[in-house]
Design an enzyme around this catalytic site. Structure first.
Site, PDB file in Angstrom:
ATOM      1  N   CYS A  27       0.815  -1.217   0.000  1.00  0.00           N
ATOM      2  CA  CYS A  27       0.000   0.000   0.000  1.00  0.00           C
ATOM      3  C   CYS A  27       0.850   1.269   0.000  1.00  0.00           C
ATOM      4  O   CYS A  27       0.332   2.361  -0.208  1.00  0.00           O
ATOM      5  CB  CYS A  27      -0.926   0.010   1.208  1.00  0.00           C
ATOM      6  SG  CYS A  27      -1.899  -1.486   1.329  1.00  0.00           S
TER       7      CYS A  27
ATOM      8  N   HIS B 158      -3.332   6.735   3.717  1.00  0.00           N
ATOM      9  CA  HIS B 158      -3.781   5.498   3.076  1.00  0.00           C
ATOM     10  C   HIS B 158      -5.095   5.070   3.733  1.00  0.00           C
ATOM     11  O   HIS B 158      -5.231   5.078   4.955  1.00  0.00           O
ATOM     12  CB  HIS B 158      -2.709   4.419   3.254  1.00  0.00           C
ATOM     13  CG  HIS B 158      -3.176   3.057   2.872  1.00  0.00           C
ATOM     14  ND1 HIS B 158      -3.853   2.813   1.696  1.00  0.00           N
ATOM     15  CD2 HIS B 158      -3.084   1.859   3.518  1.00  0.00           C
ATOM     16  CE1 HIS B 158      -4.145   1.528   1.631  1.00  0.00           C
ATOM     17  NE2 HIS B 158      -3.703   0.926   2.721  1.00  0.00           N
TER      18      HIS B 158
ATOM     19  N   ASN C 118     -10.232  -0.519   0.954  1.00  0.00           N
ATOM     20  CA  ASN C 118      -8.776  -0.412   0.871  1.00  0.00           C
ATOM     21  C   ASN C 118      -8.327  -0.792  -0.540  1.00  0.00           C
ATOM     22  O   ASN C 118      -8.409  -1.958  -0.928  1.00  0.00           O
ATOM     23  CB  ASN C 118      -8.152  -1.355   1.918  1.00  0.00           C
ATOM     24  CG  ASN C 118      -6.644  -1.341   1.908  1.00  0.00           C
ATOM     25  OD1 ASN C 118      -6.015  -0.803   0.999  1.00  0.00           O
ATOM     26  ND2 ASN C 118      -6.041  -1.949   2.917  1.00  0.00           N
TER      27      ASN C 118
HETATM   28  O1  UT7 Z   1      -3.538  -1.758   3.870  1.00  0.00           O
HETATM   29  C1  UT7 Z   1      -2.474  -2.486   4.390  1.00  0.00           C
HETATM   30  C2  UT7 Z   1      -2.424  -2.423   5.842  1.00  0.00           C
HETATM   31  N1  UT7 Z   1      -3.521  -3.139   6.422  1.00  0.00           N
HETATM   32  C3  UT7 Z   1      -4.115  -2.635   7.489  1.00  0.00           C
HETATM   33  O2  UT7 Z   1      -3.798  -1.539   7.900  1.00  0.00           O
HETATM   34  C4  UT7 Z   1      -5.161  -3.463   8.210  1.00  0.00           C
HETATM   35  C5  UT7 Z   1      -5.158  -3.107   9.669  1.00  0.00           C
HETATM   36  N2  UT7 Z   1      -6.102  -3.871  10.455  1.00  0.00           N
HETATM   37  C6  UT7 Z   1      -7.432  -3.633  10.493  1.00  0.00           C
HETATM   38  O3  UT7 Z   1      -7.927  -2.780   9.795  1.00  0.00           O
HETATM   39  C7  UT7 Z   1      -8.269  -4.414  11.479  1.00  0.00           C
HETATM   40  O4  UT7 Z   1      -7.422  -5.169  12.316  1.00  0.00           O
HETATM   41  C8  UT7 Z   1      -9.319  -5.343  10.816  1.00  0.00           C
HETATM   42  C9  UT7 Z   1     -10.431  -4.519  10.189  1.00  0.00           C
HETATM   43  C10 UT7 Z   1      -8.655  -6.214   9.790  1.00  0.00           C
HETATM   44  C11 UT7 Z   1      -9.968  -6.234  11.879  1.00  0.00           C
HETATM   45  O5  UT7 Z   1     -10.536  -5.444  12.907  1.00  0.00           O
HETATM   46  P1  UT7 Z   1     -10.216  -5.739  14.447  1.00  0.00           P
HETATM   47  O6  UT7 Z   1     -10.982  -4.773  15.236  1.00  0.00           O
HETATM   48  O7  UT7 Z   1      -8.714  -5.750  14.599  1.00  0.00           O
HETATM   49  O8  UT7 Z   1     -10.837  -7.182  14.655  1.00  0.00           O
HETATM   50  P2  UT7 Z   1     -10.139  -8.560  15.083  1.00  0.00           P
HETATM   51  O9  UT7 Z   1      -9.373  -9.159  13.947  1.00  0.00           O
HETATM   52  O10 UT7 Z   1      -9.416  -8.381  16.386  1.00  0.00           O
HETATM   53  O11 UT7 Z   1     -11.411  -9.453  15.350  1.00  0.00           O
HETATM   54  C12 UT7 Z   1     -12.376  -9.127  16.380  1.00  0.00           C
HETATM   55  C13 UT7 Z   1     -13.560 -10.061  16.252  1.00  0.00           C
HETATM   56  C14 UT7 Z   1     -13.175 -11.533  16.134  1.00  0.00           C
HETATM   57  O12 UT7 Z   1     -14.162 -12.295  16.821  1.00  0.00           O
HETATM   58  P3  UT7 Z   1     -13.900 -12.844  18.308  1.00  0.00           P
HETATM   59  O13 UT7 Z   1     -12.684 -13.719  18.218  1.00  0.00           O
HETATM   60  O14 UT7 Z   1     -13.659 -11.618  19.156  1.00  0.00           O
HETATM   61  O15 UT7 Z   1     -15.162 -13.573  18.629  1.00  0.00           O
HETATM   62  C15 UT7 Z   1     -13.284 -11.818  14.662  1.00  0.00           C
HETATM   63  O16 UT7 Z   1     -13.551 -13.171  14.379  1.00  0.00           O
HETATM   64  O17 UT7 Z   1     -14.299  -9.748  15.042  1.00  0.00           O
HETATM   65  C16 UT7 Z   1     -14.463 -10.947  14.283  1.00  0.00           C
HETATM   66  N3  UT7 Z   1     -14.494 -10.590  12.882  1.00  0.00           N
HETATM   67  C17 UT7 Z   1     -15.639 -10.306  12.232  1.00  0.00           C
HETATM   68  N4  UT7 Z   1     -16.921 -10.299  12.628  1.00  0.00           N
HETATM   69  C18 UT7 Z   1     -17.852  -9.959  11.721  1.00  0.00           C
HETATM   70  C19 UT7 Z   1     -13.461 -10.430  12.021  1.00  0.00           C
HETATM   71  N5  UT7 Z   1     -13.912 -10.072  10.819  1.00  0.00           N
HETATM   72  C20 UT7 Z   1     -15.261  -9.983  10.914  1.00  0.00           C
HETATM   73  C21 UT7 Z   1     -16.269  -9.650  10.009  1.00  0.00           C
HETATM   74  N6  UT7 Z   1     -17.550  -9.630  10.440  1.00  0.00           N
HETATM   75  N7  UT7 Z   1     -16.010  -9.289   8.728  1.00  0.00           N
END
Ligand code: UT7
Length: 326
Positions: free
Chosen positions: A113, A253, A283
């Site tokens: 990115c 970004h 993104n």
């Molecule tokens: O562009 C290149 C650089 N990339 C980035 O900058 C990405 C940076 N990261 C992020 O934007 C975030 O970490 C994400 C959007 C990818 C994820 O958000 P998060 O708040 O960090 O969520 P998480 O991965 O910690 O997951 C929290 C919960 C989990 O459930 P449990 O284990 O707490 O029950 C996931 O399974 O959210 C769940 N989850 C979802 N639930 C509904 C993950 N994806 C989804 C989804 N819908 N799409």
């Protein structure tokens, strides 16, 4: 005063839109989760017969028209992309042929990115070495072609699109004031596509093992993204001697609204000084900054004399910032 400046901007996104409601039918997710955790409402997606170079050429044609530069006068074409049409030749060479830019040297940059930001520094260096040069810089991606549509933690994030700028030296006090770039290859396994290279050449096994899609440890990437983009922007301001309160517009970004919001707060910027379009694009990797920049120029958010900061973070890991006076 001579500086290296953007002469014109352009962007393009495919017509087809995938909404959060559409994704609710594909994976176990909700519009509420996607909106609250990422800020994304919809994203543009390309059809299967349209490769990334088609989006790149459309954005490039718009940037060339805005800059009033002919393709035949370009000296370099640089494409930031991790989703080129094929592994080789480079996408920049495909774009060169489609534009008829016969004089231009052409190559790609794979910095995730951050590709567009790395390209800005490269363009600046190339023009510093020979001030007569004109450079077309493109960020173009079709991340949806390497998305794992069964992985709800990543498939809700990505979109397709392209943005482009034409750079040259100008005899005015506007243009690039400073840049700052960084990388940490030790964190390369936080965002990567394992299959298709020389480590895991394409085979039935790599396809069955889903090795040709994006693997991302999103919640581990998140804190690095906030810290490194904040640091890059601060270092670029310091290098140019521009105080934080003189920054008029931050174009980060567009990876996650919560990351964008955190960087804005780190830099003490009110949200009206932070450009956000992630709700409409998701993104788009290296395309996200040039798309946002083109929108901001065309909708009047950027006007002559304004201090504009571009800042990105991505696979590699890589990060960087560019400060400009418009
Ligand atoms: O562009 C290149 C650089 N990339 C980035 O900058 C990405 C940076 N990261 C992020 O934007 C975030 O970490 C994400 C959007 C990818 C994820 O958000 P998060 O708040 O960090 O969520 P998480 O991965 O910690 O997951 C929290 C919960 C989990 O459930 P449990 O284990 O707490 O029950 C996931 O399974 O959210 C769940 N989850 C979802 N639930 C509904 C993950 N994806 C989804 C989804 N819908 N799409």
């Amino acid at each position: 005063m001579k500086r290296i400046a953007i002469l014109g901007t352009g962007s393009f996104a495919p017509e087809k839109i995938l909404t959060n409601a559409d994704l609710e039918k594909m994976v176990d997710t909700t519009d509420e989760w996607i909106t609250q955790r990422t800020g994304i409402k919809e994203r543009h997606i390309s059809d299967k017969d349209t490769p990334t170079s088609v989006l790149a050429v459309k954005a490039a044609e718009r940037a060339l028209a805005a800059a009033t530069v002919n393709a035949g006068d370009l000296d370099f074409i640089i494409c930031g992309t991790v989703t080129p049409d094929m592994i080789f030749p480079s996408m920049a060479c495909l774009v060169q042929a489609k534009l008829g830019a016969t004089k231009a040297v052409a190559f790609d940059i794979a910095a995730g990115c951050t590709g567009f930001i790395y390209g800005m520094e490269l363009a600046r260096s190339l023009i510093t070495a020979d001030p007569s040069r004109k450079v077309l810089l493109i960020g173009a991606e079709e991340l949806t072609k390497i998305t794992d549509w069964t992985d709800r933690s990543s498939c809700v994030l990505f979109g397709d699109g392209a943005g482009a700028v034409v750079l040259a030296q100008v005899d005015e006090d506007r243009g690039i004031l400073s840049t700052f770039l960084g990388a940490d290859g030790n964190l390369g396994d936080l965002i990567y596509q394992p299959g298709g290279g020389s480590l895991h050449p394409a085979s039935h096994e790599t396809v069955d093992g889903k090795m040709h899609v994006i693997k991302m440890a999103g919640n581990r990437v998140f804190p690095h993204a906030v810290r490194k983009m904040g640091e890059a922007a601060t270092r670029a301001l310091e290098a140019a001697g521009v105080p934080q309160d003189q920054l008029d517009l931050l174009i980060p970004h567009q990876a996650n609204f919560r990351i964008i919001d955190a960087i804005g707060r780190q830099l003490n910027l009110p949200m009206e000084k932070v450009y956000v379009n992630i709700d409409r694009y998701g993104n788009t990797s290296s395309a996200s900054i040039p798309i946002a920049l083109d929108e901001a120029v065309r909708n009047g958010r950027i006007t002559p004399g304004k201090h504009v900061m571009l800042v990105a973070f991505g696979a590699g890991l890589t990060w960087g910032a560019v400060l400009m006076r418009w």
